[in-house]
Design an enzyme around this catalytic site. Structure first.
Site, PDB file in Angstrom:
ATOM      1  N   GLU A 113     -71.343  52.184  30.089  1.00  0.00           N
ATOM      2  CA  GLU A 113     -71.012  53.136  29.431  1.00  0.00           C
ATOM      3  C   GLU A 113     -72.737  53.807  29.001  1.00  0.00           C
ATOM      4  O   GLU A 113     -72.654  55.108  29.104  1.00  0.00           O
ATOM      5  CB  GLU A 113     -70.217  52.941  28.335  1.00  0.00           C
TER       6      GLU A 113
ATOM      7  N   GLU B  61     -64.019  45.700  29.515  1.00  0.00           N
ATOM      8  CA  GLU B  61     -63.174  45.389  28.488  1.00  0.00           C
ATOM      9  C   GLU B  61     -61.475  44.988  28.384  1.00  0.00           C
ATOM     10  O   GLU B  61     -61.258  44.224  27.553  1.00  0.00           O
ATOM     11  CB  GLU B  61     -63.222  46.858  27.796  1.00  0.00           C
TER      12      GLU B  61
END
Ligand code: 3HC
Ligand code: NAI
Length: 694
Positions: free
Chosen positions: A105, A125
């Site tokens: 990210e 995640e």
């Protein structure tokens, strides 16, 4: 300092330096913001390179900070990424080895990305029960397209960087010196006029985004049953597609905050760290030298020996397989071949690989052929006399320093070690059936087992892709010692009023892969019978229900005899409730003067699971397991305990030990209550308001 800042002829290089994987903990995040600001304020700097030291670009957010104040303390990852993205000077992410989760990210917030081939790129995640919480669900679809991004986000699976070379994620994938390439690239873009491109400004192009999202939702709903995160990932991506980047980002944040607090996420994180913690033994330093294992021997080519041999040959380690008779050897080899053939048929193994693997096995009837083995794993009949013969013989032929392991499931490893003159080299390696499939390996540490033997076996376990957990010597080790208490309760409940299907259904609804009676029918009821017969002699004072013995006396050994606790039809593994068994159970209750009553599902689950917890607590008290998470790993990887509950000990913490204690005391005061001896540590921890995991 978790971040290094250097300058190279007009380019600032910000290097994350937070071993082992450059997790984005508070000090790393603060360091990045500081670095970006420093570069902005230095007129000599024209561009910025963001990279990672050591073995990762970044493994993502620091998972140990979750649910602590540090996780939300500024600068948060969102602030860091915003700072990077809004930098007037171009930021180039130079990615190598690993860019996962928050790490990816962060890179998506940079204006440019260049990567070395072979880097693992992922948003994993979901495997921790959460979703990417720093823009991943918004920026990745804009970088690589909706379908590819959704696949990566929902599966969490890593993709090698070279496969993404043409995806729009990278400006370049470069062989050779990444640092030099990054500097050159930065100089080039630093000379260009801004503004520099932002992923957030790209459009998500898809001919039928709504249709694809619905398709993805249907597919995921079918498989993600007890895990809320995968569907939330889809919701967040959809929010960005429908409402634009900023609204999508806000929605993603909301979902992240909700998911990180769910018991499922706690369980998955517990399992992540539990797996890594299991490989660490408190009194065996991580840098203990290990013995070289290049050649393995397996004694016995039966059910277990064959599967054990497959583990090593799958990892490219040659195996000498020893049997007493040629027929047994051939039978064993044929089974191994059959297993590989099935894998080939499923398309998971190339036919030529089958032959390569088979060629790694040297079958033999002679102990002389074991001379060169670095590790010998014994998997012969479960009789102490046979083990005695085998280990004395091994002591004669094995080379000095060879590790001698037993796969015994019930015998005393210290006694087995004493059959040799080298007890320091003897260890238990308790594989689970089928040994080539099951992840769990209990490593049984004898009184005299040397530390380097343990270190070697733990390292080897990783190589053969097992989750290894160390157990001290006791009857049943960690897993089977606990399951005995669980089975005991299951049988008592039959006497008291339940039927097998009801017990199985209740615990399967709780999440176990299979209830105790279906499991017993699969494994063979005669196995438990043999163990109980031994127990009756060894522990005449111990109170067992004899109801399972009655079933065995009827010849109902399970699937293999066409009937056990359930009836089975030929060629069909479906368990059909059996009127004959139900009658037997009713009659048995009468004989034993048990008052049959309706037993609710909640009681079934409590009695089964708390029986595990209570015995697990004793195992910890005695030092048989060194930490609660080890017990959980045994149950998650070897006994079908539901992953989303994190294992029996974490589940007990979730329920609260105060409540566990009260329930156990309640059951102890009822019929068959003598089976409940409350573990001291449960009462102590409950009194302190603590759990097994702190
Ligand atoms: N945070 C904290 N510690 C981490 C970590 C992380 N993200 N990732 C790995 N570690 C620790 C491990 O616990 C282990 O610690 P130990 O040595 O004390 O046991 C150590 O780093 C090394 O880990 P591995 O043994 O797994 O090392 P490998 O080299 O085999 O694998 C890896 C490295 C591929 C990075 C692997 O560790 C991994 O998959 N990590 C998890 C990555 C992940 O899930 N990232 C997402 C985090 S959540 C997130 O980013 C949220 C964001 O969206 C807001
Ligand atoms: P098995 O009966 O299928 O195989 C045993 C094999 O050992 C037979 O092929 C036999 O010919 C061979 N053998 C016997 N004596 C021998 C000797 N002196 N030298 C060489 N080979 C000899 O038994 P299984 O199920 O494979 O069990 C083996 C061991 O693994 C036992 O200690 C058992 O407790 C343990 N174990 C079994 C599990 C299971 O689910 N079956 C699970 C975990 C451990």
């Amino acid at each position: 300092m978790a971040v290094d800042y250097t300058t190279h002829d007009g380019v600032a290089v910000i290097t994350l330096n937070n071993p082992p994987v450059n997790g984005l903990g508070l000090s790393t995040r603060a360091g990045i913001v500081e670095g970006i600001e420093r570069a902005q304020n230095d007129p000599a700097i024209k561009a910025i390179v963001l990279t990672g030291a050591g073995k990762a670009f970044s493994g993502g957010a620091d998972i140990t900070e979750f649910n602590t104040p540090k996780a939300t303390q500024e600068p948060t990852l969102a602030t860091v990424i915003k700072t990077v993205e809004s930098s007037a000077k171009p930021v180039v992410a130079a990615i190598h080895s690993v860019a996962m989760g928050g790490g990816l990210e962060l890179a998506l917030g940079a204006h440019y990305r260049i990567a070395a081939p072979g880097a693992q790129i992922a948003l994993p995640e979901v495997k921790l029960g959460i979703l990417p919480g720093a823009g991943g669900t918004q920026r990745l679809p804009r970088a690589i397209g909706l379908e590819a991004a959704l696949n990566m986000i929902v599966s969490g699976a890593p993709v090698p960087s070279e496969k993404l070379a043409d995806s729009g994620l990278f400006d370049a994938v470069v062989d050779g010196d990444l640092a030099a390439a990054a500097l050159a690239f930065a100089r080039k873009v630093g000379a260009q006029q801004g503004p520099h491109p932002k992923v957030r400004d790209r459009k998500i192009e898809h001919p039928n985004a709504a249709g694809f999202i619905q398709f993805a939702r249907n597919s995921v709903a079918a498989i993600a049953k007890n895990f809320p995160a995968p569907l939330k990932c889809i919701d967040a991506v959809e929010a960005g597609v429908q409402n634009g980047f900023d609204k999508g980002l806000a929605f993603e944040r909301e979902c992240f905050i909700a998911l990180v607090q769910t018991p499922e996420s706690r369980a998955l994180r517990h399992a992540f760290f539990g797996e890594r913690a299991a490989s660490k033994i408190p009194d065996v330093p991580g840098d203990t030298p290990v013995r070289d294992i290049k050649q393995v021997a397996v004694i016995g080519a039966g059910t277990m020996g064959g599967g054990i041999a497959m583990n090593f040959i799958n990892a490219g380690i040659p195996v000498t397989l020893l049997e007493t008779k040629q027929e047994a050897l051939e039978r064993g080899l044929a089974t191994i071949r059959k297993n590989y053939e099935a894998t080939v048929r499923k398309g998971k193994l190339k036919p030529e690989a089958l032959e390569e693997r088979m060629a790694l096995i040297t079958p033999t009837l002679s102990y002389d052929d074991l001379k060169n083995a670095d590790l010998i794993v014994e998997a012969v009949f479960e009789e102490l006399g046979v083990k005695d013969q085998v280990f004395r013989r091994l002591d004669e032929v094995a080379k000095p320093g060879a590790i001698l392991a037993s796969n015994t499931s019930t015998l005393d490893v210290d006694k087995i070690a004493a059959f040799t003159k080298r007890p320091q080299d003897v260890v238990g390696m308790h594989f689970f059936s089928p040994a080539n499939v099951m992840k769990l390996l209990e490593v049984v540490r004898g009184k005299e087992t040397a530390k380097d033997v343990l270190a070697t076996v733990m390292k080897l376990a990783k190589k053969i892709k097992k989750t290894a957990v160390v157990s001290g010597v006791c009857d049943g080790f960690i897993g089977n010692r606990m399951i005995e208490q669980y089975i005991r309760q299951a049988l008592f409940m039959l006497e008291e009023g339940a039927l097998p299907a009801q017990v199985d259904k209740a615990i399967e609804k709780f999440g176990f892969a299979m209830g105790p009676f279906r499991m017993s029918d699969l494994a063979g009821n005669d196995i438990g019978w043999a163990i109980r017969k031994r127990r009756y002699q060894e522990h005449p004072d111990m109170h067992y229900s004899k109801i399972a013995d009655r079933l065995c006396e009827m010849g109902r050994f399970g699937q293999k005899t066409g009937g056990g606790w359930y009836d089975y039809k030929a060629g069909d593994r479906t368990a059909y409730p059996s009127p004959v068994v139900d009658d037997m159970i009713g009659a048995f209750s009468k004989e034993t003067n048990a008052q049959r009553r309706k037993i609710g599902d909640e009681e079934i689950v409590e009695r089964l699971v708390f029986a595990l917890v209570n015995e697990g607590a004793k195992i910890l008290e005695e030092g048989i397991a060194s930490k609660a998470s080890d017990i959980d790993m045994v149950y998650l990887t070897g006994y079908g305990f539901p992953l989303y509950r994190g294992g029996p000990m974490l589940y007990a913490d979730t329920v609260g030990l105060y409540n566990v204690e009260r329930a156990i005391r309640r059951y102890a005061s009822r019929p068959n209550g003598d089976a409940w001896r409350l573990a001291r540590s449960i009462a102590e921890l409950a009194a302190q308001g603590r759990g097994f995991n702190g």
